[in-house]
Write an enzyme that holds these catalytic residues in place. Sequence first.
Site, PDB file in Angstrom:
ATOM      1  N   HIS A   1       1.443  -1.199  -0.074  1.00 43.08           N
ATOM      2  CA  HIS A   1      -0.286   0.203  -0.110  1.00 43.08           C
ATOM      3  C   HIS A   1       0.708   1.268   0.186  1.00 43.08           C
ATOM      4  CE1 HIS A   1      -4.385  -0.889   1.993  1.00 43.08           C
ATOM      5  NE2 HIS A   1      -4.223  -1.335   0.888  1.00 43.08           N
TER       6      HIS A   1
ATOM      7  N   HIS B   1     -13.473  -7.681  -5.924  1.00 40.36           N
ATOM      8  CA  HIS B   1     -12.584  -6.069  -5.052  1.00 40.36           C
ATOM      9  C   HIS B   1     -12.182  -5.978  -5.801  1.00 40.36           C
ATOM     10  CE1 HIS B   1     -10.478  -3.182  -2.680  1.00 40.36           C
ATOM     11  NE2 HIS B   1      -9.668  -4.000  -1.612  1.00 40.36           N
TER      12      HIS B   1
ATOM     13  N   GLU C   1      -9.222  -3.507  -6.406  1.00 45.27           N
ATOM     14  CA  GLU C   1      -7.928  -3.046  -5.518  1.00 45.27           C
ATOM     15  C   GLU C   1      -6.768  -4.257  -6.605  1.00 45.27           C
ATOM     16  OE1 GLU C   1      -7.143  -2.423  -2.103  1.00 45.27           O
ATOM     17  OE2 GLU C   1      -5.718  -0.853  -2.219  1.00 45.27           O
TER      18      GLU C   1
ATOM     19  N   ASP D   1      -4.265  -5.705  -5.458  1.00 52.80           N
ATOM     20  CA  ASP D   1      -3.665  -6.981  -5.131  1.00 52.80           C
ATOM     21  C   ASP D   1      -4.189  -7.649  -5.971  1.00 52.80           C
ATOM     22  OD1 ASP D   1      -5.079  -5.436  -3.111  1.00 52.80           O
ATOM     23  OD2 ASP D   1      -4.173  -6.218  -1.639  1.00 52.80           O
TER      24      ASP D   1
ATOM     25  N   HIS E   1     -12.843  -3.666   1.596  1.00 54.36           N
ATOM     26  CA  HIS E   1     -12.061  -2.367   2.139  1.00 54.36           C
ATOM     27  C   HIS E   1     -12.452  -0.974   0.974  1.00 54.36           C
ATOM     28  CE1 HIS E   1      -7.402  -0.687   1.576  1.00 54.36           C
ATOM     29  NE2 HIS E   1      -7.789  -0.877   2.058  1.00 54.36           N
TER      30      HIS E   1
ATOM     31  N   ASP F   1     -11.088  -8.839   1.447  1.00 55.38           N
ATOM     32  CA  ASP F   1      -9.945  -8.413   2.685  1.00 55.38           C
ATOM     33  C   ASP F   1     -10.298  -8.881   3.940  1.00 55.38           C
ATOM     34  OD1 ASP F   1      -8.117  -7.585   0.958  1.00 55.38           O
ATOM     35  OD2 ASP F   1      -9.024  -5.334   0.588  1.00 55.38           O
TER      36      ASP F   1
ATOM     37  N   TYR G   1      -3.040  -6.078  10.497  1.00 58.87           N
ATOM     38  CA  TYR G   1      -4.217  -6.031   9.484  1.00 58.87           C
ATOM     39  C   TYR G   1      -5.470  -5.381   9.668  1.00 58.87           C
ATOM     40  CZ  TYR G   1      -6.472  -8.052   5.800  1.00 58.87           C
ATOM     41  OH  TYR G   1      -7.439  -7.814   3.292  1.00 58.87           O
TER      42      TYR G   1
ATOM     43  N   HIS H   1      -5.998 -13.154   1.344  1.00 58.54           N
ATOM     44  CA  HIS H   1      -4.754 -12.571   1.956  1.00 58.54           C
ATOM     45  C   HIS H   1      -4.933 -13.631   3.077  1.00 58.54           C
ATOM     46  CE1 HIS H   1      -3.889  -9.022  -0.293  1.00 58.54           C
ATOM     47  NE2 HIS H   1      -4.563  -8.356   0.306  1.00 58.54           N
TER      48      HIS H   1
HETATM   49 FE1  FEO Z   1      -8.040  -4.061  -0.552  1.00 56.92          FE
HETATM   50 FE2  FEO Z   1      -6.280  -6.417  -0.266  1.00 56.92          FE
HETATM   51  O1  FEO Z   1      -7.118  -4.854  -1.272  1.00 56.92           O
END
Ligand code: FEO
Length: 396
Positions: free
Chosen positions: A24, A80, A82, A84, A146, A165, A193, A226
């Site tokens: 991030h 999501h 994002e 990643d 997220h 997430d 996290y 994750h």
């Molecule tokens: Fe909000 Fe693992 O990305």
Amino acid sequence: MSALKVIPDVYWVGAVDWNVRNFHGHTYSTSRGTTYNAYLIIDDKVALVDTVYGPFAAEMIENIKQIIVPEKIDYIIANHVETDHSGALPAILKLCPKAKVFGTAKCKEGLDKHYYGNWDFQVVKTGDKLKLGKKTLTFNEAPMLHWPDSMFSYLIEDQILLPNDAFGQHYATNQRFDDEVDGYALMEEAAKYYGNILWPLSPLVLKKIQELIKANIPIKIIAPSHGIIWRKDPMKIVNAYLSWAKNETKPKVAVIYETMWQATEKMARKIVEGITDAGLNVKLFDVTQSDRTEIIKEMLDSKGYIIGSSTHDNDMLPNMAGFLHFLKGLKPKERIAAVFGSYGWAGGAVKNIEDTLKEAGIEIAQPSLSVRYVPDGNELKSCYEYGKSFARIINK
Ligand code: FEO
């Protein structure tokens, strides 16, 4: 890492990023690395739930190829936007160009603005179902968990929650399940996290979990995007999230300081002695030497914060200013604080720290403690008593 069976016909096909140390844009130090989890569901229709960070696309595709030829993927669920989790979407869609992508309306907006892909996209809403054959996916919008686009997927017949997430951890291992890894490290990474990513979103986390509990959705497995998959005791992480989201704390103190010529540090060490002798758990962090992500993890369940800085240019030192700015963004609630520091002539650090903490919604529990230049024996005694009195307030 090769593809791995989660249950029959559901496979982990993600990637382990062993060496990433900053995430991030340096807002999060991933000292144990991370994983990007993608899941392949095999039925009459084949669905891929989430992808991985772009540089790991080839690894994910290799894992998929161990199970099926990628052309056979019918659906890709984008929980999501994002990068990643979506970074490998363009690469996989080249191999299954007829696949339809599913996500929220915000997800479509976000993916369009990331990849300009003009993909076959179906917008889904909470409660929508996608029949794969014997298995059925259903979707639950989870805005801001997220990002505004986030959603949870749920595999109804197998009772697997795929929340992206949420419930994740940045934890690279060659094991994939909670019953295989060091439980302490797992919870430590889960707390880190939550504290560094989800803490400011706690009201939404609480609402979402309460909604799931009220709906009485049976959950056998939580498979986040994750880290480790929760199969032994998925309620362990759900209950931890409930506690963090409610801002529940333990009677412990985090003392965080920045010092110019060690006078403020001397004060900090005496304050810690006072707290220790009062019987409380305390941790001391020099903000210039400690990892911010770790400090925040410690602050997540600490009731009290004592913040100190030398004065420089009528203000706190710059690393402390940056740290408090970050802390303010995390919106901690139900915490109390005290402030200390040494100065040479005009002062200013202590007042500005107090103001910043108040802006962050943290209550100042006792008047601040300032020492001119270097603390003498009596002043060090005052520091010791300062720690003790703060501990008494925590213990009330
Ligand atoms: Fe909000 Fe693992 O990305």
